[in-house]
Design a protein around this motif. Structure first.
Motif, PDB file in Angstrom:
ATOM      1  N   TYR A  39      22.269   0.741 -29.259  1.00 59.29           N
ATOM      2  CA  TYR A  39      23.077   1.901 -28.903  1.00 59.29           C
ATOM      3  C   TYR A  39      23.135   2.003 -27.383  1.00 59.29           C
ATOM      4  N   ILE A  40      24.337   2.173 -26.818  1.00 53.90           N
ATOM      5  CA  ILE A  40      24.490   2.167 -25.364  1.00 53.90           C
ATOM      6  C   ILE A  40      24.955   3.527 -24.842  1.00 53.90           C
ATOM      7  N   VAL A  41      24.470   3.890 -23.656  1.00 51.18           N
ATOM      8  CA  VAL A  41      24.870   5.129 -22.988  1.00 51.18           C
ATOM      9  C   VAL A  41      25.066   4.820 -21.497  1.00 51.18           C
ATOM     10  N   SER A 101      20.318   2.931 -21.698  1.00 52.50           N
ATOM     11  CA  SER A 101      21.035   4.009 -21.030  1.00 52.50           C
ATOM     12  C   SER A 101      20.876   3.902 -19.524  1.00 52.50           C
ATOM     13  N   THR A 102      21.829   4.457 -18.813  1.00 52.42           N
ATOM     14  CA  THR A 102      21.648   4.674 -17.386  1.00 52.42           C
ATOM     15  C   THR A 102      20.700   5.853 -17.193  1.00 52.42           C
ATOM     16  N   PRO A 122      12.927  14.003 -22.468  1.00 55.53           N
ATOM     17  CA  PRO A 122      11.503  13.663 -22.315  1.00 55.53           C
ATOM     18  C   PRO A 122      11.193  12.287 -22.905  1.00 55.53           C
ATOM     19  N   VAL A 123      11.765  11.259 -22.324  1.00 59.55           N
ATOM     20  CA  VAL A 123      11.598   9.894 -22.834  1.00 59.55           C
ATOM     21  C   VAL A 123      11.027   9.010 -21.734  1.00 59.55           C
ATOM     22  N   ARG A 124      10.342   7.951 -22.148  1.00 63.46           N
ATOM     23  CA  ARG A 124       9.745   7.026 -21.194  1.00 63.46           C
ATOM     24  C   ARG A 124      10.443   5.667 -21.274  1.00 63.46           C
ATOM     25  N   ASP A 125      10.850   5.188 -20.105  1.00 65.01           N
ATOM     26  CA  ASP A 125      11.511   3.895 -19.994  1.00 65.01           C
ATOM     27  C   ASP A 125      10.581   2.797 -20.497  1.00 65.01           C
ATOM     28  N   GLY A 126      11.125   1.939 -21.369  1.00 65.06           N
ATOM     29  CA  GLY A 126      10.350   0.834 -21.907  1.00 65.06           C
ATOM     30  C   GLY A 126       9.576   1.173 -23.158  1.00 65.06           C
ATOM     31  N   GLU A 127       9.432   2.475 -23.459  1.00 64.99           N
ATOM     32  CA  GLU A 127       8.724   2.885 -24.673  1.00 64.99           C
ATOM     33  C   GLU A 127       9.675   3.482 -25.703  1.00 64.99           C
ATOM     34  N   HIS A 128      10.451   4.481 -25.291  1.00 63.73           N
ATOM     35  CA  HIS A 128      11.374   5.139 -26.222  1.00 63.73           C
ATOM     36  C   HIS A 128      12.806   4.631 -26.096  1.00 63.73           C
ATOM     37  N   LEU A 129      13.133   4.015 -24.966  1.00 66.77           N
ATOM     38  CA  LEU A 129      14.449   3.453 -24.697  1.00 66.77           C
ATOM     39  C   LEU A 129      14.333   2.576 -23.460  1.00 66.77           C
ATOM     40  N   VAL A 130      15.440   1.966 -23.048  1.00 69.91           N
ATOM     41  CA  VAL A 130      15.441   1.138 -21.832  1.00 69.91           C
ATOM     42  C   VAL A 130      16.463   1.727 -20.863  1.00 69.91           C
TER      43      VAL A 130
END
Length: 441
Positions: A319-321, A345-346, A354-362
């Protein structure tokens, strides 16, 4: 609506009579802001008495108006025709507002009929609280409503226009958007100063509002977290198509249009250079002509409005944002996470979540990095599964709408209590009747 008597409220939370103002009906649920308000109102309506007022097109489906009674005891609409974006009527209307001191997005909703209806309801309704859902309806509010008031800011509107101006390349368009940005900055500050309470959808938005308008905010900004219906959005792993991308959103909203044009122009070719056969599905209402033309590529599907986004979400491998413009928070990301999707996502796209890069999304901001992130998730199945699992776990355990609505309930009743107490001495001194107080028993 749930069959709950209006006089029966939970003993720990008083019944509040709320006048809820919005620029449009919430049905159909085809925009992030509509979804957020719908889920929150659905819970509030089981404990409070809500009157809903909005615009509606003259040919609005009666089912949409009737359906609003699931989240409001009383529903009122003001007829308003809106020109189709990109049409001759649209551009003529925009040209007429070039010299309007109000920003175009606000002036388009200025209405004597709406303002008159607000005053009539306030005279007869005995409301404890008025809520402006988004800042736009504030243009039709009296200078001093007779009861406490709150503005629910789903975005920092001026920041959206600032980012628009920054992404434009031509001198004329850049100048026009800068003008709109300055007008929105002025309007937003003046509007916020009229409310006793301000709600934001993220700590990032709250910080930005406080920084931009320090003299306009009367009380600490309350953050209403983004939620998601985790029962409705469930993983369907058997439906995934390899090397497929999906994006969802209202395609007549300029940030979404910009995101898809940017992605197809700058990022998708980089992905295809290294991974031929990649497909993209763009899901969302009212695609602009520029977005519709993307479907001339046989590997790109533009669906337009769909009754259910879940089959399209389920089909996507990633999924892309790729948003470059925007504010608030993206419900679309939480919906994808609830369905167990790996998201790229950008930073702007995931702003405030409240998300962490590399854990919940990129997270990836430049075209090369975005393309590389997508390719890695296509090829590294273990990493993709780990992100999918962590994403679903986060929203299920922490961001159910019921918990978010309970927090909002506390914030609204607090504003009513504190603002009514502050208004009472002034009203008594001036010989005015104090606004009706809520029953605190």
């Amino acid at each position: 609506m749930a069959d709950v008597p209006w006089h029966f409220a939970c003993c720990c939370a008083p019944l509040v009579r709320i006048l809820w103002l919005k620029s449009d009906l919430l049905l159909p649920l085809d925009k992030g802001g509509k979804l957020r308000s719908w889920h929150l109102l659905r819970h509030l309506a089981t404990r409070h008495d809500i009157t809903y007022l909005s615009f509606a097109s003259p040919d609005e489906s009666p089912a949409h108006i009737d359906g609003m009674r699931e989240v409001a005891r009383s529903v009122h609409v003001i007829a308003r025709s809106q020109p189709q974006k990109g049409s001759l009527h649209f551009w003529a209307s925009a040209a007429l507002r070039l010299f309007d001191p109000l920003p175009y997005a606000v002036g388009a909703y200025r209405s004597r009929a709406f303002a008159s209806k607000v005053r009539a309801l306030m005279r007869s309704g005995g409301f404890d609280l008025v809520v402006s859902d988004f800042v736009l309806p504030a243009v039709n509010l009296p200078a001093r409503p007779p009861c406490p008031s709150v503005v629910f800011t789903h975005n920092v509107e001026s920041e959206i226009w600032r980012r628009h101006a920054e992404t434009k390349t031509g001198w004329l368009m850049r100048s026009l958007y800068r003008t709109q940005y300055r007008r929105m900055l002025r309007f937003e500050g003046r509007a916020l100063s009229r409310f006793e309470g301000v709600l934001a959808v993220s700590a990032a938005d709250a910080e930005t509002l406080g920084r931009l308008y320090p003299d306009a905010i009367k009380a600490p900004i309350h953050v209403v977290q983004t939620g998601v219906d985790t029962e409705f959005f469930q993983p369907v792993t058997s439906a995934v198509t390899p090397k497929s991308l999906v994006f969802t959103g209202s395609m007549d909203w300029l940030p979404n249009e910009d995101a898809m044009l940017f992605f197809c122009r700058e990022i998708l070719p980089r992905i295809r250079e290294r991974e031929p056969g990649v497909s993209l599905t763009i899901v969302g209402r009212a695609p602009t002509p520029a977005v519709a033309r993307l479907a001339q590529d046989p590997a790109i599907t533009v669906t337009g409005r769909v009754d259910d986004v879940r089959p399209h979400l389920a089909n996507g491998a990633v999924y892309i944002v790729p948003l470059r413009i925007g504010g608030g928070t993206r419900l679309k990301i939480f919906e994808a996470m609830a369905m167990g999707k790996a998201v790229v996502s950008t930073s702007v796209g995931a702003e405030g979540l409240p998300v962490r890069d590399g854990e919940h999304l990129v997270l990836a901001d430049d075209p090369d990095a975005f393309a590389s992130a997508v390719l890695r998730l296509f090829r590294d199945h273990a990493r993709r599964r780990a992100i999918e699992t962590a994403a679903r776990s986060l929203v299920v355990t922490q961001y159910d709408w019921a918990a978010v609505a309970t927090d909002l309930d506390r914030a609204l009743t607090s504003v009513v209590r504190e603002a009514s107490a502050a208004r009472a001495p002034a009203n008594e001194a001036s010989g005015l009747l104090a606004p009706r107080r809520i029953d605190m028993r």
